[in-house]
Design an enzyme around this catalytic site. Structure first.
Site, mmCIF file in Angstrom:
data_model
loop_
_atom_site.group_PDB
_atom_site.id
_atom_site.type_symbol
_atom_site.label_atom_id
_atom_site.label_comp_id
_atom_site.label_asym_id
_atom_site.label_seq_id
_atom_site.Cartn_x
_atom_site.Cartn_y
_atom_site.Cartn_z
ATOM 1 N N SER A 157 0.828 -1.214 0.000
ATOM 2 C CA SER A 157 0.000 0.000 0.000
ATOM 3 C C SER A 157 0.860 1.260 0.000
ATOM 4 C CB SER A 157 -0.927 0.006 1.228
ATOM 5 O OG SER A 157 -1.802 -1.082 1.196
ATOM 6 N N SER A 167 -14.469 2.077 -2.450
ATOM 7 C CA SER A 167 -13.093 1.710 -2.132
ATOM 8 C C SER A 167 -12.259 2.959 -1.871
ATOM 9 C CB SER A 167 -12.483 0.924 -3.295
ATOM 10 O OG SER A 167 -11.085 0.814 -3.126
ATOM 11 N N ASP A 174 -9.174 -6.033 4.438
ATOM 12 C CA ASP A 174 -8.228 -6.987 3.845
ATOM 13 C C ASP A 174 -7.813 -8.101 4.795
ATOM 14 O OD1 ASP A 174 -8.172 -5.998 1.302
ATOM 15 O OD2 ASP A 174 -6.349 -4.828 1.555
ATOM 16 N N ARG A 226 -14.683 -11.994 -2.433
ATOM 17 C CA ARG A 226 -14.039 -12.688 -1.317
ATOM 18 C C ARG A 226 -15.040 -13.293 -0.338
ATOM 19 N NH1 ARG A 226 -8.797 -8.676 -0.284
ATOM 20 N NH2 ARG A 226 -7.491 -9.690 -1.862
ATOM 21 N N LYS A 244 1.583 -11.896 -5.866
ATOM 22 C CA LYS A 244 0.912 -10.600 -6.028
ATOM 23 C C LYS A 244 1.304 -9.623 -4.918
ATOM 24 C CE LYS A 244 -3.717 -8.533 -6.229
ATOM 25 N NZ LYS A 244 -3.421 -7.529 -7.251
#
Length: 408
Positions: A23, A144, A290, A321, A388
């Protein structure tokens, strides 16, 4: 690549150095593209950050960011204000199903020129960079936070700065505050009062090295491991007690699951509390969605229930998710239900062994389920997806005592 995980040691005593925060890295990579005289240290070695860096340094008309959602949002704003440059921003088939319309419309309010190459509201998008003089924009607050951060990161390069009004209840405030703190570190003036965020224009910044803190989302898996081990002392670095990252809330959340956190300089030591009285947990993860996958799997492994709320943004991540968790946890024998923004797991002591976990091209699905090897042998499909965000994950797990075997 399919992996079999089993026979994790019941007692873990280890030290791990985790790569820089994805991030923070992606925000700083964009700021470095705007202000080339800043330098970066301890950047993330994740696929997402490498894709971001390649896109910012390249000159191709077609920019493919694959699965990197953060890069899609940040680069949309970056190329929109990069006057004279025209690009087509695209990604994987899943990326072309993830909405971008809210950010595009906000940029269009400022005068950006963006068109859709296929389906309206989704990538790929064609961006014709403009000199932006407008400075006021409105945006729904419950979207988001990456949409919001994308606008804030380019704001100082707009001729008149930016006044962003957020409408409704704000989601993921820590990520917005992280963005603003990084701008403040570069002496870019910002304010965040009520639902209005302002960023002043700034043509240049002083030469400065920006050091990226290690990734708290990646640390979450070690909190889970410490919770499930019979005994554990795991030291991870480099971390700050006063972190900019929202996922540092792990310290408090996992205290409710028997893990004590101690800071010593830039090192964080996680210790399993002896004779801990486990209870079902109720967490609002609106600011930290997350880590939902890690927490629910930890609860399954501990034999406790949980009710997690504030998860509405999980439906537009690498996969849906919430639905992915429901399917995979049910295979393990869990009693789980999900809504559009919540998840409820009923406590159970029995876990089905030798289940193959599908990862849905989602790095967090692979890593969140791995600690269950403490309880039962478990297979992880498409395990390479961890690259990732945390390419060294499987090597680090082997280092601390997990038995990991690649299955042909």
């Amino acid at each position: 690549m399919k992996l079999l995980l089993q026979s994790a040691l019941s007692e873990i005593n280890a030290a791990i150095k985790i790569t820089g925060s994805k991030s923070e890295t992606n925000r700083l990579l964009l700021l470095k593209a705007l202000f080339p005289n800043i330098t970066l240290a301890n950047t993330s070695n994740s696929d997402d950050s490498e894709v971001m860096q390649k896109a910012l340094n390249g000159s191709d008309e077609i920019v493919d960011i694959h699965h990197a959602g953060t890069a899609m949002r940040f680069l949309t704003a970056y190329f929109a204000v990069n006057a004279g440059r025209e690009v087509v921003l695209t990604g994987s088939s899943r990326m072309q199903e993830r909405p971008i319309k809210i950010l595009v419309e906000a940029l269009e309010q400022l005068g950006a020129v963006i068109t859709y190459e296929k389906e309206v509201g989704y990538p790929p998008i064609r961006i014709k960079g403009q000199k932006i003089t407008a400075s006021k924009v409105n945006l729904a607050a419950n979207v988001s936070s990456q949409y919001i951060s994308a606008l804030l990161l380019v704001a100082s390069k707009l001729e008149n700065g930016l006044e962003l009004t957020l409408e409704g209840e704000i989601t993921s405030i820590p990520y917005i505050k992280m963005t603003l703190a990084l701008l403040n570190d570069l002496n870019i003036h910002t304010s965040f009062e009520g639902n209005v965020i302002t960023v002043a224009p700034k043509s240049a910044v002083e030469t400065k090295e920006m050091v990226v803190e290690s990734d708290w989302s990646s640390a979450s898996y070690y909190f889970s491991i410490a919770a499930m081990a019979d005994k554990a002392s795991i030291t991870i670095s480099s971390y700050k007690a006063n972190s900019l990252q929202g996922d540092s809330a792990l310290v408090n959340l996992y205290q409710a699951m028997g893990v004590e956190s101690t800071f010593n300089g830039n090192q964080l030591t996680l210790t399993k509390q002896a004779n801990f009285d486990y209870q079902d947990v109720i967490f609002d993860l609106n600011n930290t969605p997350d880590i939902a996958q890690t927490i629910v799997v930890t609860c399954l492994g501990l034999g406790i229930g949980c009710h997690l709320t504030g998860l509405h943004t999980l439906k537009i991540k690498e996969t849906d998710r919430l639905e992915a968790l429901r399917i995979e946890l049910t295979k393990l024998g869990a009693n789980i239900s999900v809504t559009n923004d919540s998840l409820t797991l009923v406590a159970t002591k029995a876990i089905n062994p030798n289940v193959t976990i599908a990862t849905y091209n989602d790095h967090r699905m692979a890593m969140a389920f791995a600690p269950l090897a403490f309880r039962v042998p478990i297979f992880i499909d498409n395990a390479e997806v961890v690259s990732k965000s945390y390419p060294d994950f499987w090597e680090d797990l082997t280092r601390i005592g997990f038995a990991i075997e690649e299955i042909a």
